[in-house]
Design a protein around this motif. Structure first.
Motif, PDB file in Angstrom:
ATOM      1  N   SER A  80       0.912  -1.478   0.201  1.00  0.00           N
ATOM      2  CA  SER A  80       0.044   0.420   0.329  1.00  0.00           C
ATOM      3  C   SER A  80       1.436   1.410  -0.409  1.00  0.00           C
ATOM      4  O   SER A  80       1.535   1.699   0.719  1.00  0.00           O
ATOM      5  CB  SER A  80      -1.112  -0.782   1.265  1.00  0.00           C
ATOM      6  N   VAL A  81       0.837   1.958  -1.472  1.00  0.00           N
ATOM      7  CA  VAL A  81       2.073   3.076  -1.442  1.00  0.00           C
ATOM      8  C   VAL A  81       1.505   4.299  -0.536  1.00  0.00           C
ATOM      9  O   VAL A  81      -0.042   4.489  -0.499  1.00  0.00           O
ATOM     10  CB  VAL A  81       2.296   3.350  -2.757  1.00  0.00           C
ATOM     11  N   GLN A  82       2.307   5.353  -0.133  1.00  0.00           N
ATOM     12  CA  GLN A  82       1.255   6.995   0.462  1.00  0.00           C
ATOM     13  C   GLN A  82       2.308   7.709  -0.627  1.00  0.00           C
ATOM     14  O   GLN A  82       3.145   7.487  -1.214  1.00  0.00           O
ATOM     15  CB  GLN A  82       2.792   7.122   1.756  1.00  0.00           C
ATOM     16  N   TRP A  83       1.818   8.923  -0.216  1.00  0.00           N
ATOM     17  CA  TRP A  83       1.696  10.130  -0.892  1.00  0.00           C
ATOM     18  C   TRP A  83       3.896  10.270  -1.051  1.00  0.00           C
ATOM     19  O   TRP A  83       3.791  10.580  -1.466  1.00  0.00           O
ATOM     20  CB  TRP A  83       1.439  10.694  -1.116  1.00  0.00           C
ATOM     21  N   SER A  84       3.855  10.030   0.128  1.00  0.00           N
ATOM     22  CA  SER A  84       5.151  10.009   0.759  1.00  0.00           C
ATOM     23  C   SER A  84       6.297   9.378  -0.453  1.00  0.00           C
ATOM     24  O   SER A  84       7.841   9.008  -0.283  1.00  0.00           O
ATOM     25  CB  SER A  84       5.694   9.895   1.898  1.00  0.00           C
ATOM     26  N   ASP A  85       6.170   8.649   0.067  1.00  0.00           N
ATOM     27  CA  ASP A  85       6.805   7.371  -1.195  1.00  0.00           C
ATOM     28  C   ASP A  85       6.940   7.767  -2.899  1.00  0.00           C
ATOM     29  O   ASP A  85       7.817   7.386  -3.706  1.00  0.00           O
ATOM     30  CB  ASP A  85       6.043   6.117  -2.191  1.00  0.00           C
ATOM     31  N   THR A  86       6.272   8.749  -3.374  1.00  0.00           N
ATOM     32  CA  THR A  86       6.756   9.595  -4.546  1.00  0.00           C
ATOM     33  C   THR A  86       8.637   9.749  -4.711  1.00  0.00           C
ATOM     34  O   THR A  86       9.072  10.227  -3.466  1.00  0.00           O
ATOM     35  CB  THR A  86       6.650  10.694  -5.029  1.00  0.00           C
ATOM     36  N   ALA A  87       9.479   8.893  -5.305  1.00  0.00           N
ATOM     37  CA  ALA A  87      10.773   8.689  -5.660  1.00  0.00           C
ATOM     38  C   ALA A  87      11.240   8.010  -6.532  1.00  0.00           C
ATOM     39  O   ALA A  87      10.615   7.662  -7.252  1.00  0.00           O
ATOM     40  CB  ALA A  87      11.412   8.433  -4.096  1.00  0.00           C
TER      41      ALA A  87
END
Lengths: 113, 115
Positions: A80-87
């Motif tokens: 389950s990804v989070q916005w903070s995983d943007t990278a």
């Protein structure tokens, strides 16, 4: 010579979606495998690595990767990804008896809030 | 613990000029790496030092690139003369002993633009 292929150049997901980023390498011998991550404005940093033992390795922030020797793969997953995983995510392989790494060209992950 | 330091952070030069980058690795790390990362690609190893000796420089364009690591600590990477295709981010990394399973610690990089 060793090489690394990351099939997805850019992945866009919504928050809570599951993630799998592909990584395949070419080398017939013993390998050590790494996933590095670069968050916006930050340095490249280690996410997780495999060098022996359990082929399912767990890293920071809920990420995991599975080494499948028969498929020459080391795919990265997160349920389950989070916005903070943007990278940007880079797969790397060390196939020699030294620290020389060969990197893939990276996958940019964008997570929409 | 201080990380890997690099300077300058940005550099713009004209082709045929020379440029130098500096790296200070994490204290106690014997192995230092210089990578070139062209836009849209992954880092490519240019040279690897173990203390002040070169372990691998097979991908270093030796006609224009040079690097040194005097006293086994800081390192400089030089390009002379620069070409347009040298535009890239130059990353420095260090690791404790340079074994194949060790984590490499990266600096912030130097972004070079050659006009």
């Amino acid at each position: 010579a060793q090489s690394v292929s990351q099939h997805n150049h850019h992945v866009i997901l919504s928050e809570a979606a599951s993630l799998e980023l592909g990584c395949n390498y070419s080398y017939g011998g013993t390998v050590n495998l790494f996933w590095y991550v670069q968050y916006p404005g930050q340095h490249l940093q280690l996410l997780l690595k495999y060098f022996s033992g359990d082929p399912l390795v767990k890293g920071i922030k809920g990420f995991e990767a599975e080494f499948i020797k028969s498929k020459f793969s080391f795919n990265l997953r997160k349920p389950s990804v989070q916005w903070s995983d943007t990278a940007e995510y880079f797969c790397a392989v060390n196939a020699d008896n030294a620290g020389k790494s060969t990197f893939g060209d990276g996958t940019t992950l964008t997570v929409k809030p | 613990e201080a990380g890997v330091a690099q300077s300058p952070r940005y550099k713009i030069i004209e082709k045929r000029q020379s440029v130098a980058f500096w790296c200070n690795p994490i204290s106690g790390h014997a192995t230092l790496y210089w990578y070139q990362q062209i836009l849209g690609q992954g880092p490519k190893l240019l040279i690897q030092f173990q203390n002040n000796g070169v372990v691998d420089d097979s991908q270093l364009p030796k006609d224009r690139f040079s690097a040194e690591r005097l006293k086994g600590v800081d390192s400089t990477l030089k390009i002379q003369p620069a070409k347009l295709e040298d535009s890239a981010v130059y990353l420095c990394a260090s690791s404790l002993a340079g074994t194949s399973w060790e984590t490499q610690y990266f600096g912030p990089g130097t972004r070079l633009l050659v006009l």
